[in-house]
Design a protein around this motif. Sequence first.
Motif, PDB file in Angstrom:
ATOM      1  N   GLN A  90       0.860  -1.285   0.084  1.00 52.52           N
ATOM      2  CA  GLN A  90      -0.053   0.020  -0.033  1.00 52.52           C
ATOM      3  C   GLN A  90       0.837   1.236  -0.171  1.00 52.52           C
ATOM      4  OE1 GLN A  90      -2.985   0.292  -0.750  1.00 52.52           O
ATOM      5  NE2 GLN A  90      -3.530   2.199   0.225  1.00 52.52           N
ATOM      6  N   LYS A 118      -6.796  -8.102   0.947  1.00 55.25           N
ATOM      7  CA  LYS A 118      -6.216  -6.801   0.475  1.00 55.25           C
ATOM      8  C   LYS A 118      -4.878  -6.602  -0.441  1.00 55.25           C
ATOM      9  CE  LYS A 118      -7.915  -4.103   4.608  1.00 55.25           C
ATOM     10  NZ  LYS A 118      -7.499  -3.298   5.921  1.00 55.25           N
ATOM     11  N   GLN A 125      -4.170  -3.376  -8.264  1.00 56.84           N
ATOM     12  CA  GLN A 125      -3.869  -1.783  -8.535  1.00 56.84           C
ATOM     13  C   GLN A 125      -2.301  -1.726  -9.298  1.00 56.84           C
ATOM     14  OE1 GLN A 125      -4.849  -0.693  -4.446  1.00 56.84           O
ATOM     15  NE2 GLN A 125      -6.317   0.576  -5.123  1.00 56.84           N
ATOM     16  N   SER A 144     -12.687  -9.428  -4.836  1.00 58.91           N
ATOM     17  CA  SER A 144     -13.836  -9.493  -4.485  1.00 58.91           C
ATOM     18  C   SER A 144     -14.858 -10.489  -4.005  1.00 58.91           C
ATOM     19  CB  SER A 144     -14.700  -8.896  -5.960  1.00 58.91           C
ATOM     20  OG  SER A 144     -14.600  -9.874  -6.653  1.00 58.91           O
ATOM     21  N   ASP A 150     -17.127  -5.256   0.045  1.00 55.71           N
ATOM     22  CA  ASP A 150     -16.073  -4.192  -0.039  1.00 55.71           C
ATOM     23  C   ASP A 150     -16.352  -3.268  -1.297  1.00 55.71           C
ATOM     24  OD1 ASP A 150     -13.588  -2.566  -0.867  1.00 55.71           O
ATOM     25  OD2 ASP A 150     -12.877  -3.434   0.904  1.00 55.71           O
ATOM     26  N   SER A 151     -16.948  -2.091  -1.380  1.00 55.34           N
ATOM     27  CA  SER A 151     -17.417  -1.284  -2.268  1.00 55.34           C
ATOM     28  C   SER A 151     -16.249  -0.760  -3.115  1.00 55.34           C
ATOM     29  CB  SER A 151     -18.293  -0.167  -1.723  1.00 55.34           C
ATOM     30  OG  SER A 151     -17.416   0.776  -0.853  1.00 55.34           O
ATOM     31  N   SER A 152     -14.972  -0.584  -2.669  1.00 55.23           N
ATOM     32  CA  SER A 152     -13.846   0.004  -3.596  1.00 55.23           C
ATOM     33  C   SER A 152     -13.528  -1.311  -4.399  1.00 55.23           C
ATOM     34  CB  SER A 152     -12.835   0.612  -2.636  1.00 55.23           C
ATOM     35  OG  SER A 152     -12.557   0.114  -1.460  1.00 55.23           O
ATOM     36  N   ILE A 153     -13.428  -2.298  -3.949  1.00 55.42           N
ATOM     37  CA  ILE A 153     -12.992  -3.519  -4.687  1.00 55.42           C
ATOM     38  C   ILE A 153     -14.006  -3.706  -5.858  1.00 55.42           C
ATOM     39  CG2 ILE A 153     -12.586  -5.915  -4.628  1.00 55.42           C
ATOM     40  CD1 ILE A 153     -11.417  -5.751  -1.721  1.00 55.42           C
ATOM     41  N   LYS A 154     -15.272  -3.682  -5.408  1.00 57.03           N
ATOM     42  CA  LYS A 154     -16.427  -3.927  -6.397  1.00 57.03           C
ATOM     43  C   LYS A 154     -16.283  -2.965  -7.414  1.00 57.03           C
ATOM     44  CE  LYS A 154     -20.008  -5.957  -3.606  1.00 57.03           C
ATOM     45  NZ  LYS A 154     -21.354  -5.650  -3.069  1.00 57.03           N
ATOM     46  N   LYS A 155     -16.069  -1.700  -7.058  1.00 56.29           N
ATOM     47  CA  LYS A 155     -16.007  -0.512  -7.968  1.00 56.29           C
ATOM     48  C   LYS A 155     -14.909  -0.720  -8.879  1.00 56.29           C
ATOM     49  CE  LYS A 155     -15.563   4.590  -8.312  1.00 56.29           C
ATOM     50  NZ  LYS A 155     -15.381   5.805  -7.496  1.00 56.29           N
ATOM     51  N   ALA A 156     -13.507  -0.911  -8.509  1.00 55.51           N
ATOM     52  CA  ALA A 156     -12.460  -1.298  -9.316  1.00 55.51           C
ATOM     53  C   ALA A 156     -12.611  -2.238 -10.255  1.00 55.51           C
ATOM     54  CB  ALA A 156     -11.269  -1.433  -8.492  1.00 55.51           C
ATOM     55  N   GLN A 159     -14.929  -1.218 -13.061  1.00 60.46           N
ATOM     56  CA  GLN A 159     -14.625  -0.308 -13.956  1.00 60.46           C
ATOM     57  C   GLN A 159     -13.466  -1.003 -14.933  1.00 60.46           C
ATOM     58  OE1 GLN A 159     -12.924   2.562 -11.183  1.00 60.46           O
ATOM     59  NE2 GLN A 159     -14.566   3.885 -11.353  1.00 60.46           N
TER      60      GLN A 159
END
Length: 197
Positions: A90, A118, A125, A144, A150-156, A159
């Motif tokens: 990270q 993570k 990423q 996912s 986890d919304s950030s994982i779903k979004k990425a 996309q």
Amino acid sequence: MTDSDSDNYEEYEEYDGSEDDYVEFADEPPRSSEPAPQVAPEIAAQMATAVKEQGNEKFKAGNYEGALSCYQVAVEHDSTNDVIHSNMAQCCLKLARWKDAEAQADKALHLSSGKNAKAWFRRAQARQNQDNLLNAFYDFKRASILLPADSSIKKAYRQLYTKLHTITPDWQERDTRSLDEHWQASENDKQHFVESQ
């Protein structure tokens, strides 16, 4: 400079690069060119946790280099802690060190037998930033599956899925989990994967 000034002036010595003159600051972990002394595994794990917590505080304050230094010291005490390697990934992401981020996430995945969501996300990423889109997509997918809420994982994930279809409209998603040594899904994970198809 006047004569009175010269009384208060200390001659400047050029730094020769040796560790002899290194000054440690109170808020930084101790640095040494020597490996950490051998201690009982329980003590080493406690020391690693303490230094990791210092790294977490530095990370929260936006000091990514300082956090990375703390995590590096923590790894010297406990090299088997996948969370520390994931945290290092990270930091590397925040510092735009994509290859280092991928390498640290890969270490975390190896140590966790593929169970650190993570680490999957961070490796995805890093890969995405290196234009390794297909492998990034499958890493996002694995993350996912392990952390479905986890919304950030779903979004990425969504996309990149859309981007891959935009780049190659006839692209077909495949289950390549069996090709990755880190993926050892539980039966529950496998069932979730089948249901999400």
